[in-house]
Design a protein around this motif. Structure first.
Motif, mmCIF file in Angstrom:
data_model
loop_
_atom_site.group_PDB
_atom_site.id
_atom_site.type_symbol
_atom_site.label_atom_id
_atom_site.label_comp_id
_atom_site.label_asym_id
_atom_site.label_seq_id
_atom_site.Cartn_x
_atom_site.Cartn_y
_atom_site.Cartn_z
ATOM 1 N N LEU A 154 53.655 78.412 94.300
ATOM 2 C CA LEU A 154 53.235 77.022 94.247
ATOM 3 C C LEU A 154 53.772 76.341 93.001
ATOM 4 C CD1 LEU A 154 50.662 76.892 92.077
ATOM 5 C CD2 LEU A 154 49.469 77.843 94.015
ATOM 6 N N ILE A 155 53.810 75.038 93.072
ATOM 7 C CA ILE A 155 54.179 74.204 91.932
ATOM 8 C C ILE A 155 52.998 73.294 91.654
ATOM 9 C CG2 ILE A 155 55.710 72.385 91.071
ATOM 10 C CD1 ILE A 155 57.930 73.588 92.831
ATOM 11 N N LEU A 156 52.511 73.350 90.430
ATOM 12 C CA LEU A 156 51.427 72.474 89.997
ATOM 13 C C LEU A 156 52.030 71.139 89.612
ATOM 14 C CD1 LEU A 156 49.816 75.035 87.536
ATOM 15 C CD2 LEU A 156 49.026 74.532 89.851
ATOM 16 N N MET A 157 51.329 70.068 89.915
ATOM 17 C CA MET A 157 51.807 68.740 89.532
ATOM 18 C C MET A 157 50.617 67.858 89.210
ATOM 19 S SD MET A 157 54.861 67.959 92.239
ATOM 20 C CE MET A 157 55.652 66.815 91.123
ATOM 21 N N HIS A 158 50.755 67.032 88.196
ATOM 22 C CA HIS A 158 49.765 65.985 87.975
ATOM 23 C C HIS A 158 50.420 64.826 87.257
ATOM 24 C CE1 HIS A 158 49.117 67.510 83.801
ATOM 25 N NE2 HIS A 158 48.518 66.344 83.575
ATOM 26 N N ASN A 159 49.760 63.687 87.312
ATOM 27 C CA ASN A 159 50.305 62.473 86.713
ATOM 28 C C ASN A 159 49.566 62.139 85.418
ATOM 29 O OD1 ASN A 159 47.922 61.791 88.244
ATOM 30 N ND2 ASN A 159 48.458 59.648 87.944
ATOM 31 N N HIS A 160 50.233 61.412 84.566
ATOM 32 C CA HIS A 160 49.628 60.812 83.377
ATOM 33 C C HIS A 160 49.670 59.300 83.592
ATOM 34 C CE1 HIS A 160 50.293 64.318 80.285
ATOM 35 N NE2 HIS A 160 49.327 64.571 81.153
ATOM 36 N N PRO A 161 48.525 58.668 83.845
ATOM 37 C CA PRO A 161 48.511 57.219 84.094
ATOM 38 C C PRO A 161 49.101 56.403 82.943
ATOM 39 C CG PRO A 161 46.428 58.198 84.745
ATOM 40 C CD PRO A 161 47.204 59.264 84.033
#
Length: 154
Positions: free
Chosen positions: A97-104
């Motif tokens: 898997l690849i983890l992803m998240h955003n920084h607003p």
């Protein structure tokens, strides 16, 4: 005396996400970022004003099987637990898997908390033999790869 009635659970796709031929293989942070922009950032549940974590589920050939929006946090914080991150990966029989998240804020530089959570999730994945390939942080317009920044151990 109460009778115990166990539940049967079934995972079903909520919607089909047709993946263009060029996006089927997801081996680079750029490919992951493109996938994010096409499918996750346009999801009905995605909130660009809050940090959102998603997991790309991959097979043994690094082809995307699907994705899951794992958690939606606040403008600068996410609550992440390995149980939620790996639940869908186990059910979908993902190899990696690849983890992803955003920084607003738009800044893609990883925080100390991002680095610590990533290392914890790598160790959790090692226990259940699901490889964490990368953690990509989406900013605006750039993204950062924790693997490319040297936070993954070889």
């Amino acid at each position: 005396m109460k009778t115990f009635n166990p539940k049967e659970f079934k995972v079903t796709a909520l919607r089909e996400c047709p993946v263009p031929e060029s996006m089927r293989i997801c081996e680079t942070p750029e490919q992951a970022a493109d996938y994010w922009r096409l499918y996750i950032a346009t999801s009905l549940h995605f909130n660009p004003e809050c940090e959102c974590m998603a997991v790309l589920l991959l097979n043994t050939r690094r082809r995307v099987k699907g994705h899951q929006l794992v958690t939606i946090g606040t403008m600068d914080t996410l609550l992440v637990h390995p149980r939620e991150v790996f639940r869908c990966a186990v059910v979908a029989a993902a190899s990696a898997l690849i983890l992803m998240h955003n920084h607003p804020s738009g800044e893609s530089t990883p925080s100390e908390a991002d680095i610590k959570v990533t290392r914890d999730l790598i160790r959790a994945g090692q226990l259940i033999k699901i490889e964490v390939l990368d953690h990509v942080i989406m900013g605006n317009p750039k993204h950062s790869s924790l693997r490319e920044l040297g936070y993954f151990y070889s």
